[in-house]
Motif scaffolding. Structure first.
Motif, PDB file in Angstrom:
ATOM      1  N   ALA A 190      -6.354  17.607 100.095  1.00 36.81           N
ATOM      2  CA  ALA A 190      -5.620  18.863 100.350  1.00 36.81           C
ATOM      3  C   ALA A 190      -5.707  19.767  99.114  1.00 36.81           C
ATOM      4  N   VAL A 191      -5.518  19.190  97.929  1.00 37.85           N
ATOM      5  CA  VAL A 191      -5.585  19.994  96.702  1.00 37.85           C
ATOM      6  C   VAL A 191      -6.989  20.598  96.552  1.00 37.85           C
ATOM      7  N   LYS A 192      -8.009  19.791  96.829  1.00 32.45           N
ATOM      8  CA  LYS A 192      -9.387  20.289  96.705  1.00 32.45           C
ATOM      9  C   LYS A 192      -9.596  21.498  97.641  1.00 32.45           C
ATOM     10  N   ILE A 193      -9.156  21.354  98.880  1.00 28.67           N
ATOM     11  CA  ILE A 193      -9.336  22.449  99.851  1.00 28.67           C
ATOM     12  C   ILE A 193      -8.548  23.684  99.409  1.00 28.67           C
ATOM     13  N   LEU A 194      -7.308  23.459  98.989  1.00 31.48           N
ATOM     14  CA  LEU A 194      -6.466  24.603  98.603  1.00 31.48           C
ATOM     15  C   LEU A 194      -7.034  25.319  97.379  1.00 31.48           C
ATOM     16  N   ASN A 195      -7.610  24.557  96.443  1.00 29.67           N
ATOM     17  CA  ASN A 195      -8.272  25.185  95.280  1.00 29.67           C
ATOM     18  C   ASN A 195      -9.384  26.114  95.761  1.00 29.67           C
ATOM     19  N   ARG A 196     -10.150  25.621  96.717  1.00 31.28           N
ATOM     20  CA  ARG A 196     -11.303  26.411  97.173  1.00 31.28           C
ATOM     21  C   ARG A 196     -10.878  27.627  97.978  1.00 31.28           C
ATOM     22  N   VAL A 197      -9.833  27.470  98.787  1.00 29.98           N
ATOM     23  CA  VAL A 197      -9.343  28.626  99.561  1.00 29.98           C
ATOM     24  C   VAL A 197      -8.929  29.730  98.592  1.00 29.98           C
ATOM     25  N   GLU A 198      -8.242  29.312  97.516  1.00 25.33           N
ATOM     26  CA  GLU A 198      -7.743  30.295  96.557  1.00 25.33           C
ATOM     27  C   GLU A 198      -8.877  30.938  95.760  1.00 25.33           C
ATOM     28  N   ARG A 199      -9.845  30.105  95.395  1.00 21.05           N
ATOM     29  CA  ARG A 199     -10.887  30.573  94.489  1.00 21.05           C
ATOM     30  C   ARG A 199     -11.952  31.403  95.199  1.00 21.05           C
ATOM     31  N   THR A 200     -12.287  30.995  96.420  1.00 21.46           N
ATOM     32  CA  THR A 200     -13.467  31.597  97.042  1.00 21.46           C
ATOM     33  C   THR A 200     -13.177  32.402  98.299  1.00 21.46           C
ATOM     34  N   ASP A 201     -11.905  32.466  98.713  1.00 21.40           N
ATOM     35  CA  ASP A 201     -11.588  33.165  99.958  1.00 21.40           C
ATOM     36  C   ASP A 201     -12.264  32.517 101.162  1.00 21.40           C
ATOM     37  N   SER A 202     -12.658  31.231 101.036  1.00 21.49           N
ATOM     38  CA  SER A 202     -13.272  30.541 102.179  1.00 21.49           C
ATOM     39  C   SER A 202     -12.204  30.350 103.245  1.00 21.49           C
ATOM     40  N   TYR A 203     -12.656  30.290 104.499  1.00 19.18           N
ATOM     41  CA  TYR A 203     -11.694  30.064 105.579  1.00 19.18           C
ATOM     42  C   TYR A 203     -11.189  28.630 105.548  1.00 19.18           C
TER      43      TYR A 203
ATOM     44  N   ILE B  28     -14.978  20.282 107.600  1.00 20.70           N
ATOM     45  CA  ILE B  28     -15.945  19.429 106.882  1.00 20.70           C
ATOM     46  C   ILE B  28     -15.293  18.080 106.577  1.00 20.70           C
ATOM     47  N   GLU B  29     -14.039  18.130 106.113  1.00 21.09           N
ATOM     48  CA  GLU B  29     -13.337  16.883 105.757  1.00 21.09           C
ATOM     49  C   GLU B  29     -12.994  16.073 107.010  1.00 21.09           C
ATOM     50  N   LEU B  30     -12.621  16.778 108.083  1.00 24.54           N
ATOM     51  CA  LEU B  30     -12.201  16.064 109.293  1.00 24.54           C
ATOM     52  C   LEU B  30     -13.389  15.372 109.957  1.00 24.54           C
ATOM     53  N   LYS B  31     -14.603  15.886 109.679  1.00 31.19           N
ATOM     54  CA  LYS B  31     -15.791  15.266 110.281  1.00 31.19           C
ATOM     55  C   LYS B  31     -16.238  14.031 109.483  1.00 31.19           C
ATOM     56  N   SER B  32     -15.768  13.909 108.245  1.00 33.66           N
ATOM     57  CA  SER B  32     -16.228  12.766 107.445  1.00 33.66           C
ATOM     58  C   SER B  32     -15.439  11.506 107.837  1.00 33.66           C
ATOM     59  N   ASP B  33     -15.995  10.357 107.476  1.00 36.71           N
ATOM     60  CA  ASP B  33     -15.355   9.095 107.871  1.00 36.71           C
ATOM     61  C   ASP B  33     -14.365   8.586 106.820  1.00 36.71           C
ATOM     62  N   GLU B  34     -14.139   9.408 105.781  1.00 38.31           N
ATOM     63  CA  GLU B  34     -13.322   8.933 104.672  1.00 38.31           C
ATOM     64  C   GLU B  34     -11.857   8.699 105.061  1.00 38.31           C
ATOM     65  N   LEU B  35     -11.369   9.500 106.017  1.00 41.09           N
ATOM     66  CA  LEU B  35      -9.959   9.403 106.400  1.00 41.09           C
ATOM     67  C   LEU B  35      -9.815   8.856 107.811  1.00 41.09           C
ATOM     68  N   ASN B  36      -8.716   8.109 108.059  1.00 41.64           N
ATOM     69  CA  ASN B  36      -8.447   7.683 109.436  1.00 41.64           C
ATOM     70  C   ASN B  36      -7.737   8.815 110.178  1.00 41.64           C
TER      71      ASN B  36
ATOM     72  N   ASP C  22      -9.961  26.692 107.879  1.00 42.42           N
ATOM     73  CA  ASP C  22     -10.399  25.768 108.926  1.00 42.42           C
ATOM     74  C   ASP C  22     -11.829  25.294 108.738  1.00 42.42           C
ATOM     75  N   LYS C  23     -12.666  26.147 108.134  1.00 38.26           N
ATOM     76  CA  LYS C  23     -14.060  25.718 107.891  1.00 38.26           C
ATOM     77  C   LYS C  23     -14.082  24.578 106.878  1.00 38.26           C
ATOM     78  N   LEU C  24     -13.301  24.728 105.812  1.00 35.11           N
ATOM     79  CA  LEU C  24     -13.250  23.688 104.775  1.00 35.11           C
ATOM     80  C   LEU C  24     -12.625  22.406 105.341  1.00 35.11           C
ATOM     81  N   LEU C  25     -11.609  22.596 106.133  1.00 38.76           N
ATOM     82  CA  LEU C  25     -10.907  21.459 106.727  1.00 38.76           C
ATOM     83  C   LEU C  25     -11.832  20.703 107.685  1.00 38.76           C
TER      84      LEU C  25
END
Ligand SMILES: C[S@@+](CC[C@H](N)C(=O)[O-])C[C@H]1O[C@@H](n2cnc3c(N)ncnc32)[C@H](O)[C@@H]1O
Length: 449
Positions: A14-27, A34-42, A29-32
């Motif tokens: 969450a911190v990583k995503i929030l850093n990027r939203v703040e820094r780059t104006d990325s959307y 990417i993480e939701l598609k990975s197998d790292e989290l249940n 849901d797009k950043l989220l």
């Protein structure tokens, strides 16, 4: 150790995503995504990550106001990792009260210790524990001396938007709108009439233990609450339903597509309205789905395949630049807009948009209507719609268009829609605080000669 190694688990990511939203104006849901598609989290952690990121973005300035007060104005100067770790912890303390506060604090402190050292961790620990001790006397801005600032901080919306809305709706209605914007969004689904009907879908939901209520505005829609993982359901993949807000469904009802007609959907991606149009047309007639971006048009293709539509042609083209005449029965212009009606679902929108965006969008919106006017036959219909509540992008665009095109007139939306979503001007306006759905606008224009 690589910095990436620190961003583990839902809170770290969450911190990583929030850093990027703040820094780059990325959307967000797009950043989220990417993480939701990975197998790292249940599955549970994925839900928690979504809750944390959406929650922090939704309440950002309210969280900051509290932390800044207890940090004695040293918060803004901190490193983004520290700021976002504190926001994530405070969001949990204030809004996710089932988690013990000590766990919220410990996670943030450990994370900051690893990434920025003991001194920074001590600051985080002291501030968060002080906030917990003072939970029943948190600071609030003074509503009397500066009502705009008060609303802006208490409901975490930018001052310029709050100011516009207070001028338009007054203080109390604005407060209701801001509060509704901060609700967790409800998932609403539309039964696919090509494969099932709403009663059968309701039964299938019952069998899976999915709770729902019927939409009071649309016969084929069910509201399923805050369900996450809806896109993983077998019934979704088999095309039994699509996820669509009621305000978007009402736009298609206003278009009133009929089997056998030719309908052009000029801004079709990701395809929510195209598929509903196709379902109401019973797969008979022709739909032309246009979008400026090929990759987005692919989403429309996938959705059409999933729901079983076979009568759709796809054109990746800038619709403002196409110069062709047509004889469509109906054209839908679901224009790109500021999106201020969908802040519940996309809370980052409120922080990313500026007043100048609205002015730039109006130009495109008028150009799209211009194209539509050439594509529709005499006696045919254009529906112009947006998912914003800003008049400049809505009725003002329509007025400018009608000034230049006396061959078009507004047909009263009451013929097609429940009257409580229709204004005296005969067009649709929906609001989260009034209708419990996204904010949106739609008008039905008939080419009379
Ligand atoms: C509000 S979204 C449409 C949502 C869609 N109708 C639905 O219900 O799923 C606006 C779409 O317009 C597209 N768009 C923006 N400018 C455009 C243009 N000049 N020509 C065609 N499409 C455009 C965007 O790519 C975006 O997909």
């Amino acid at each position: 150790m690589e910095l990436q190694e620190f961003y583990k688990g839902p809170r770290g990511i969450a911190v990583k995503i929030l850093n990027r939203v703040e820094r780059t104006d990325s959307y967000l849901d797009k950043l989220l995504d990417i993480e939701l598609k990975s197998d790292e989290l249940n599955e549970l952690d994925k839900r928690f990550l979504t809750e944390l990121t959406h929650g922090v973005v939704r309440w950002k300035t309210r969280l900051d106001f509290i932390i800044e007060y207890f940090c004695k104005n040293k918060f803004a100067m901190q490193d983004p990792n520290i700021r976002n770790a504190m926001r994530v912890a405070l969001y949990q303390i204030l809004f996710l009260t089932k988690i013990p506060h000590a766990a919220d604090v410990n996670e943030a402190v450990e994370f900051v210790k690893k990434i920025r050292g003991q001194k920074a961790a001590n600051l985080v620990n002291a501030v968060l524990r002080n906030i917990i001790r003072n939970l029943n006397k948190l600071p609030t801005p003074d509503s009397e001396s500066d009502p705009i600032q008060y609303l802006s901080i208490m409901y975490a919306h930018p001052t310029w938007i709050v100011k516009r809305w207070v001028e338009r709706y007054g203080f109390y209605e604005t407060e209701q709108l801001l509060s509704a914007n901060n609700e967790r969004p409800t998932v609403v689904v539309r039964a696919n009439s090509l494969k099932t009907n709403v009663d059968e879908l309701a039964k299938l939901f019952d069998e899976r233990g999915i709770k729902y209520v019927k939409s009071k505005y649309l016969d084929d829609f069910l509201k399923v609450g805050h369900l996450t993982g809806i896109y993983n359901l077998d019934l979704f993949n088999q095309g039994y339903f699509s996820v669509q807000d009621e305000s978007a469904g009402l736009v298609v009802k206003l278009l009133d597509p009929k089997p056998g007609e030719t309908v052009i959907d000029l801004c079709s991606a990701p395809g929510g309205k195209t598929t509903y149009i196709g379902e109401l047309m019973k797969n008979e007639g022709k739909i032309i789905a246009v979008d400026k971006y090929e990759h987005r048009l692919n989403l429309v293709k996938q959705s059409c395949e999933r729901v079983g539509l076979t009568n759709v042609e796809f054109i990746a083209e800038d619709a403002t630049a196409v110069n062709f005449n047509g004889s469509a029965d109906k054209v839908l212009v679901d224009a790109p807009c500021s999106g201020f009606g969908v802040i519940q679902k996309k809370p980052d929108i409120k922080w990313q948009r500026e007043l100048s965006d609205i002015k730039n969008l109006v130009k495109t919106q008028l150009e799209l209507l211009e194209t539509a006017s050439k594509l529709v036959k005499n006696g045919g219909v254009i529906v112009y719609s947006t998912c914003t509540i800003e008049p400049e992008e809505n009725i003002e665009v329509v007025k400018s268009f009608l000034d230049k095109h006396p061959e078009f007139e507004i047909e009263d939306a009451r013929k097609y829609l429940p009257s409580d979503v229709v204004t005296n001007g005969g067009y649709m306006e929906t609001f989260p605080h009034k209708h419990d759905m996204d904010g949106g606008f739609a008008v039905r224009l008939i080419k009379v000669k």
